[in-house]
Scaffold this motif. Structure first.
Motif, mmCIF file in Angstrom:
data_model
loop_
_atom_site.group_PDB
_atom_site.id
_atom_site.type_symbol
_atom_site.label_atom_id
_atom_site.label_comp_id
_atom_site.label_asym_id
_atom_site.label_seq_id
_atom_site.Cartn_x
_atom_site.Cartn_y
_atom_site.Cartn_z
ATOM 1 N N ARG A 77 -6.149 1.275 -8.457
ATOM 2 C CA ARG A 77 -6.201 -0.084 -8.414
ATOM 3 C C ARG A 77 -6.858 -0.509 -9.191
ATOM 4 O O ARG A 77 -6.933 -2.130 -10.279
ATOM 5 C CB ARG A 77 -6.425 -0.703 -7.250
ATOM 6 N N GLN A 78 -8.807 -0.968 -9.066
ATOM 7 C CA GLN A 78 -9.901 -1.519 -9.629
ATOM 8 C C GLN A 78 -9.550 -1.242 -11.224
ATOM 9 O O GLN A 78 -9.484 -2.160 -12.204
ATOM 10 C CB GLN A 78 -10.411 -1.212 -8.345
ATOM 11 N N ALA A 79 -9.672 0.396 -10.889
ATOM 12 C CA ALA A 79 -9.608 0.954 -12.634
ATOM 13 C C ALA A 79 -9.260 0.293 -13.846
ATOM 14 O O ALA A 79 -9.031 -0.932 -14.131
ATOM 15 C CB ALA A 79 -10.241 1.989 -12.724
ATOM 16 N N GLN A 80 -7.443 -0.115 -12.304
ATOM 17 C CA GLN A 80 -6.436 -0.326 -13.813
ATOM 18 C C GLN A 80 -6.097 -1.739 -13.849
ATOM 19 O O GLN A 80 -5.819 -2.578 -15.277
ATOM 20 C CB GLN A 80 -4.612 0.300 -13.190
ATOM 21 N N SER A 81 -6.123 -2.531 -12.487
ATOM 22 C CA SER A 81 -6.015 -3.957 -12.292
ATOM 23 C C SER A 81 -7.067 -5.124 -12.267
ATOM 24 O O SER A 81 -7.122 -6.145 -12.910
ATOM 25 C CB SER A 81 -5.293 -4.550 -10.780
ATOM 26 N N ILE A 82 -8.666 -4.266 -12.268
ATOM 27 C CA ILE A 82 -9.538 -5.458 -12.086
ATOM 28 C C ILE A 82 -10.637 -4.928 -13.107
ATOM 29 O O ILE A 82 -10.466 -5.714 -13.686
ATOM 30 C CB ILE A 82 -10.529 -5.301 -10.955
ATOM 31 N N ASP A 83 -11.003 -3.785 -13.580
ATOM 32 C CA ASP A 83 -12.271 -3.431 -14.268
ATOM 33 C C ASP A 83 -11.141 -2.975 -16.363
ATOM 34 O O ASP A 83 -11.430 -3.108 -16.946
ATOM 35 C CB ASP A 83 -12.564 -2.333 -14.216
ATOM 36 N N LYS A 84 -10.292 -2.374 -16.126
ATOM 37 C CA LYS A 84 -8.535 -2.638 -16.698
ATOM 38 C C LYS A 84 -9.664 -1.618 -18.092
ATOM 39 O O LYS A 84 -9.168 -1.260 -19.003
ATOM 40 C CB LYS A 84 -8.792 -3.706 -17.974
ATOM 41 N N SER A 85 -10.131 -0.771 -17.593
ATOM 42 C CA SER A 85 -10.447 0.393 -17.955
ATOM 43 C C SER A 85 -9.185 1.705 -17.950
ATOM 44 O O SER A 85 -10.003 2.910 -19.465
ATOM 45 C CB SER A 85 -11.615 0.928 -17.067
ATOM 46 N N VAL A 86 -8.380 1.900 -17.234
ATOM 47 C CA VAL A 86 -7.290 2.554 -17.560
ATOM 48 C C VAL A 86 -6.143 1.946 -17.692
ATOM 49 O O VAL A 86 -5.959 0.548 -17.455
ATOM 50 C CB VAL A 86 -7.627 3.594 -16.367
ATOM 51 N N PHE A 87 -4.710 2.604 -18.134
ATOM 52 C CA PHE A 87 -3.462 1.264 -18.693
ATOM 53 C C PHE A 87 -2.673 2.619 -18.545
ATOM 54 O O PHE A 87 -2.683 3.875 -18.436
ATOM 55 C CB PHE A 87 -3.825 1.290 -19.868
ATOM 56 N N GLU A 88 -1.020 2.785 -18.304
ATOM 57 C CA GLU A 88 -0.468 3.237 -18.406
ATOM 58 C C GLU A 88 0.553 3.699 -18.973
ATOM 59 O O GLU A 88 0.922 2.594 -20.220
ATOM 60 C CB GLU A 88 0.869 2.877 -17.220
ATOM 61 N N TYR A 89 0.980 5.340 -19.873
ATOM 62 C CA TYR A 89 1.842 5.319 -21.372
ATOM 63 C C TYR A 89 2.297 6.201 -20.705
ATOM 64 O O TYR A 89 1.466 7.396 -20.203
ATOM 65 C CB TYR A 89 1.057 4.495 -22.716
ATOM 66 N N TRP A 90 3.322 6.432 -21.901
ATOM 67 C CA TRP A 90 3.976 8.238 -22.053
ATOM 68 C C TRP A 90 2.819 8.738 -22.662
ATOM 69 O O TRP A 90 3.079 8.528 -23.880
ATOM 70 C CB TRP A 90 4.755 7.746 -22.732
ATOM 71 N N THR A 91 2.806 9.899 -22.068
ATOM 72 C CA THR A 91 2.194 11.467 -22.902
ATOM 73 C C THR A 91 2.678 11.729 -22.884
ATOM 74 O O THR A 91 4.409 12.046 -24.159
ATOM 75 C CB THR A 91 0.643 12.096 -22.055
ATOM 76 N N HIS A 92 2.968 13.587 -21.925
ATOM 77 C CA HIS A 92 3.859 14.268 -22.180
ATOM 78 C C HIS A 92 5.246 13.633 -21.086
ATOM 79 O O HIS A 92 6.291 13.695 -20.716
ATOM 80 C CB HIS A 92 3.441 15.742 -21.723
ATOM 81 N N ALA A 93 4.169 12.406 -19.802
ATOM 82 C CA ALA A 93 5.443 12.471 -19.179
ATOM 83 C C ALA A 93 4.100 10.794 -19.510
ATOM 84 O O ALA A 93 3.264 10.548 -19.458
ATOM 85 C CB ALA A 93 4.825 13.161 -17.841
ATOM 86 N N LEU A 94 5.062 10.121 -18.022
ATOM 87 C CA LEU A 94 3.613 8.986 -17.584
ATOM 88 C C LEU A 94 2.845 8.915 -17.063
ATOM 89 O O LEU A 94 2.499 9.796 -15.992
ATOM 90 C CB LEU A 94 4.687 7.651 -17.243
ATOM 91 N N SER A 95 1.658 8.498 -17.882
ATOM 92 C CA SER A 95 -0.043 8.867 -17.133
ATOM 93 C C SER A 95 -0.767 7.604 -17.197
ATOM 94 O O SER A 95 -0.383 6.666 -17.663
ATOM 95 C CB SER A 95 -0.237 9.838 -17.900
ATOM 96 N N TYR A 96 -1.293 7.183 -16.455
ATOM 97 C CA TYR A 96 -3.051 7.342 -16.540
ATOM 98 C C TYR A 96 -3.304 7.688 -17.768
ATOM 99 O O TYR A 96 -3.838 8.524 -18.048
ATOM 100 C CB TYR A 96 -3.910 6.744 -15.243
ATOM 101 N N VAL A 97 -3.811 6.314 -18.892
ATOM 102 C CA VAL A 97 -4.332 6.576 -19.847
ATOM 103 C C VAL A 97 -5.674 6.256 -20.187
ATOM 104 O O VAL A 97 -6.090 4.903 -19.754
ATOM 105 C CB VAL A 97 -3.671 6.301 -20.842
ATOM 106 N N PRO A 98 -7.443 6.295 -20.543
ATOM 107 C CA PRO A 98 -8.135 5.440 -21.091
ATOM 108 C C PRO A 98 -7.562 4.676 -21.401
ATOM 109 O O PRO A 98 -7.123 4.352 -22.535
ATOM 110 C CB PRO A 98 -9.078 6.621 -21.342
#
Length: 391
Positions: A77-98
């Motif tokens: 949660r911190q990486a996504q919402s606070i640090d914003k070092s990861v985000f969500e998008y589609w690779t071969h499926a919905l995924s966390y991506v740098p």
């Protein structure tokens, strides 16, 4: 192409060790701990797949826990919402991506913005204007914050009856919105420019990758996270990219950056690796035990897993009960460099215990029998139970 180059022979055991090292499953604490470890793991793996099934902990948390022993859900949660070092998008499926890789996904966002998305063809301009107006005016929101939709019929099994939800999803795929927070499977959407600080000038948006840069990204991501690659493993569920990736591989073979590999008992299937990867094969296998998610990068490419490990994983959640062999949600068990079992587990959160549904041994019995192996697996299952029940 590589047919004329020297082919480096490799045994299956050597190939497994290369892949396990690339996946960071051969050492106990490869990324450290805390939110920084979570960001580092996603960056190294390239993506961490998200899935909705929660008979045990959801796959994205499970995959990270397999490589970060002290992993906590709050770290993601911190990486996504606070640090914003990861985000969500589609690779071969919905995924966390740098987040640093966002530029490589911008061509797909632009394509969806220009041509739409086949899953969301029913989204009307009015639906889109409505959700974007709400996000711009009121800030980040979830679908639960929109309660005035007139429900429609589902277009397919996993579709929503809410037009606003489909509009939010389309805006996500076009890159106008991003998922700024996730609570379970409830997604909070915000303007991508606002989430990353592009709107107020505190950050500059990245430049969209060129087609050649995007292909190099796919190849380099696979080499980093797989060690030994094939066209299928680089382009998993992305067959249109294979021709361009092959041309890039050919160029790197000519310059010596990649070496063709002859993997035993694989016939004409081609593999490649970096020279330095082949120099560090090593002889000793790890003695670690891992309870893996069926969506783990080591397992999700079923044919590759079977090729390297001689183990064909069956995902049977959607198989009729009477036809299941391994169980509803069987988890492969990696011991050293072999997959030795598939265990069907279920977390009873109310009773606060991990339930053993079915234990399946797979592969040949190790020398000395399975008694010691079972003890080691049960020790890891105890740790897995603690993770399942942690707040």
């Amino acid at each position: 192409m590589s047919r004329t180059a020297n082919i480096h022979p490799l045994t299956k055991a050597e190939a497994r060790r290369i892949w396990l090292r690339a996946q960071r499953l051969d050492s106990s604490v490869p990324f450290g701990e805390g939110p920084q470890a979570t960001a580092a793991a996603v960056e190294h793996l390239g993506y961490v797949q998200i899935d909705t099934i929660n008979v045990i902990e959801r796959s994205h948390h499970h995959i990270l826990w397999s490589r970060i022993p002290a992993y906590r859900r709050a770290d993601l949660r911190q990486a996504q919402s606070i640090d914003k070092s990861v985000f969500e998008y589609w690779t071969h499926a919905l995924s966390y991506v740098p987040s640093k890789d966002l530029r490589f996904f911008m061509p797909a966002m632009k394509l969806h913005k220009r041509e739409g998305h086949r899953w969301f063809g029913s989204v009307t301009p009015a639906d889109m204007r409505k959700v974007l107006r709400l996000v711009r005016r009121d800030g980040a929101l979830t679908i639960r914050d929109i309660d005035d939709d007139v429900l429609t019929e589902k277009e397919h099994l996993w579709a929503s009856r809410k037009p606003s939800k489909r509009a939010l999803q389309l805006a996500f795929y076009t890159g106008v919105l991003t998922i700024s927070e996730r609570t379970g499977m409830l997604k909070t959407y915000d303007l991508m420019a606002r989430h990353f600080g592009w709107d107020d000038g505190s950050n500059l948006p990245p430049k969209s990758a060129s087609p050649r840069e995007a292909m190099a990204y796919l190849l380099d991501r696979a080499l980093r996270a797989q060690g030994l690659v094939s066209l299928d493993s680089i382009c998993h569920l992305d067959a249109p990219s294979k021709a361009a990736i092959r041309r890039l591989i050919e160029a790197r073979v000519r310059t010596g950056e990649l070496v063709p590999v002859g993997l035993e008992d694989t016939g004409k299937q081609e593999h490649w690796a970096r020279p330095e990867t082949l120099e560090r094969v090593g002889a000793a296998a790890s003695d670690l035990v891992h309870i893996l998610s069926p969506f783990d990068p080591l397992v999700i490419q079923r044919k590759r897993t079977e090729l390297f490990f001689g183990y064909g994983h069956r995902f049977e959640a959607y198989v009729p009960k009477e036809k299941r062999l391994f169980g509803y949600f069987a988890l492969p068990v990696l011991a050293g460099d072999d997959i030795v079992a598939a265990i069907d587990l279920k977390t009873d959160r109310k009773a606060r215990k991990l339930l053993m549904q079915k234990w399946n041994w797979v592969g040949a019995s190790p020398k000395g029998g399975r008694k010691d192996l079972k003890r080691r697996i049960e020790e890891e299952l105890h740790r897995f139970e603690q993770f399942q029940l942690a707040d």
